[in-house]
Design an enzyme around this catalytic site. Structure first.
Site, PDB file in Angstrom:
ATOM      1  N   SER A  40       0.854  -1.194   0.000  1.00 61.15           N
ATOM      2  CA  SER A  40       0.000   0.000   0.000  1.00 61.15           C
ATOM      3  C   SER A  40       0.883   1.234   0.000  1.00 61.15           C
ATOM      4  O   SER A  40       2.033   1.178   0.452  1.00 61.15           O
ATOM      5  CB  SER A  40      -0.859   0.011   1.272  1.00 61.15           C
ATOM      6  OG  SER A  40      -1.460   1.287   1.467  1.00 61.15           O
ATOM      7  N   TYR A  79      -2.762  -0.935  10.419  1.00 53.89           N
ATOM      8  CA  TYR A  79      -2.614  -1.136   8.972  1.00 53.89           C
ATOM      9  C   TYR A  79      -1.294  -0.530   8.474  1.00 53.89           C
ATOM     10  O   TYR A  79      -0.524  -1.186   7.754  1.00 53.89           O
ATOM     11  CB  TYR A  79      -3.811  -0.482   8.285  1.00 53.89           C
ATOM     12  CG  TYR A  79      -3.902  -0.706   6.806  1.00 53.89           C
ATOM     13  CD1 TYR A  79      -4.370  -1.908   6.280  1.00 53.89           C
ATOM     14  CD2 TYR A  79      -3.534   0.300   5.901  1.00 53.89           C
ATOM     15  CE1 TYR A  79      -4.474  -2.101   4.906  1.00 53.89           C
ATOM     16  CE2 TYR A  79      -3.637   0.109   4.537  1.00 53.89           C
ATOM     17  CZ  TYR A  79      -4.111  -1.095   4.041  1.00 53.89           C
ATOM     18  OH  TYR A  79      -4.208  -1.284   2.686  1.00 53.89           O
TER      19      TYR A  79
HETATM   20  C1  BGC Z   1      -6.262   1.468   1.763  1.00 56.06           C
HETATM   21  C2  BGC Z   1      -7.430   2.251   1.237  1.00 56.06           C
HETATM   22  C3  BGC Z   1      -7.040   3.702   0.985  1.00 56.06           C
HETATM   23  C4  BGC Z   1      -5.760   3.798   0.190  1.00 56.06           C
HETATM   24  C5  BGC Z   1      -5.244   5.230   0.057  1.00 56.06           C
HETATM   25  C6  BGC Z   1      -5.098   1.643   0.841  1.00 56.06           C
HETATM   26  O1  BGC Z   1      -4.013   0.882   1.262  1.00 56.06           O
HETATM   27  O2  BGC Z   1      -6.626   0.109   1.914  1.00 56.06           O
HETATM   28  O3  BGC Z   1      -8.496   2.193   2.158  1.00 56.06           O
HETATM   29  O4  BGC Z   1      -8.070   4.360   0.283  1.00 56.06           O
HETATM   30  O5  BGC Z   1      -4.750   3.011   0.793  1.00 56.06           O
HETATM   31  O6  BGC Z   1      -5.249   5.909   1.275  1.00 56.06           O
END
Ligand code: BGC
Length: 273
Positions: free
Chosen positions: A158, A171
């Site tokens: 991410s 996260y």
């Molecule tokens: C998340 C999303 C988010 C995106 C940008 C991703 O890793 O799971 O929920 O919209 O990052 O912030």
């Protein structure tokens, strides 16, 4: 679905296991790779039906696919998942370590259970599935390789592997860890001929962030973070994964490819700072 015209691609006959492939990015990656000729093991945890449906669609289109259960945070499940993939297709050439989830809360209100649940799937799940992939790749006969590398791993991380994200500390910590995990693993197994890379999506239209793209005001606000001016679609990610997994990227290992419309470019500095 358009399978016939895309056969003969760089992933023809390559066996791919995609974790967390019953929805969102994982589902799209499994579909796309299946459509361009890979044999796909579609892993699901809770949602059996969409995974089975996708497998069936790919088979009807002339492809080769199977849906397999398993929780990537459980060691025995992961072992079984690889065994079942090998049973179905004879080998595993590519792992797309995609499984991930969010359980958001401000730090003071975050329960230990929610902290652990996200670390278990988003980080420990990477460890368990990549470890098994390395073991499997090392055991496979060189002569039977469908491409140059001994195996290829693409982790889905991410932009929050680098961008701090208040209210999502479990996260962001997991994704930051996953970035260093990918780089360290790439360094460790390169001499085995195994490539390890990450695709780091930005805001992609999936169920995980429905609250931002399903609401006009929230979407408008989100656009301030995306210089390219649109939300990402799952196919944007799938095509990056296909490239990294294939021989076209044979000299690429240990990188993170951001697929984010420029979210990593600090857009708030455009008229500021
Ligand atoms: C998340 C999303 C988010 C995106 C940008 C991703 O890793 O799971 O929920 O919209 O990052 O912030």
């Amino acid at each position: 679905m358009n399978t016939s015209s895309t056969r003969g691609s760089k992933l023809d006959g390559v066996v791919v296991l995609v974790t967390g492939a019953s929805s969102g990015i994982g589902q799209s990656v499994a579909r796309y790779l299946g459509e361009i000729g890979a044999s796909v093991a579609i892993n699901y945890h809770a949602q059996r039906e969409p995974a089975e449906k996708l497998a069936e669609e790919l088979r009807i289109g002339g492809g080769s696919a199977i849906a397999l259960p398993g929780d990537v945070s459980q060691e025995d499940d992961v072992t079984k998942l690889f065994e079942n993939t090998v049973e179905a297709f004879g080998r595993v050439d590519v792992l797309v370590a995609n499984s991930g989830m969010q359980k958001d809360a401000p730090v003071a209100e975050m329960s230990l259970d929610d902290w652990k649940a996200v670390i278990d799937v988003d980080l420990t799940g990477q460890f368990l599935s990549c470890r098994q992939a390395v073991r499997q790749f090392r055991n496979q006969a060189k002569a039977a390789r469908p491409f140059r590398s001994a195996g290829s791993i693409v982790s889905i991380t991410s932009v929050h592997d680098r961008i701090p994200w208040a209210g999502h500390i479990n996260y962001a910590a997991a994704k930051g860890g996953a970035r260093m995990f990918v780089e360290t693993l790439a360094q460790e197994v390169a001499a085995d001929g195994i490539r390890v890379n990450a695709v780091a999506p930005g805001a992609i239209r999936t169920p995980i962030n429905r609250d931002v793209w399903d609401d006009e005001a929230a979407l408008e606000n989100l656009m301030k973070l995306i210089p390219y001016g649109r939300i990402g679609e799952t196919d944007d990610v799938s095509k990056a994964v296909a490239w990294l997994a294939s021989d076209d990227a044979d000299y690429v290992t240990g990188v993170t490819l951001y697929v984010d419309g420029g979210m990593m470019l600090y857009p708030s500095f455009r008229d500021n700072g």
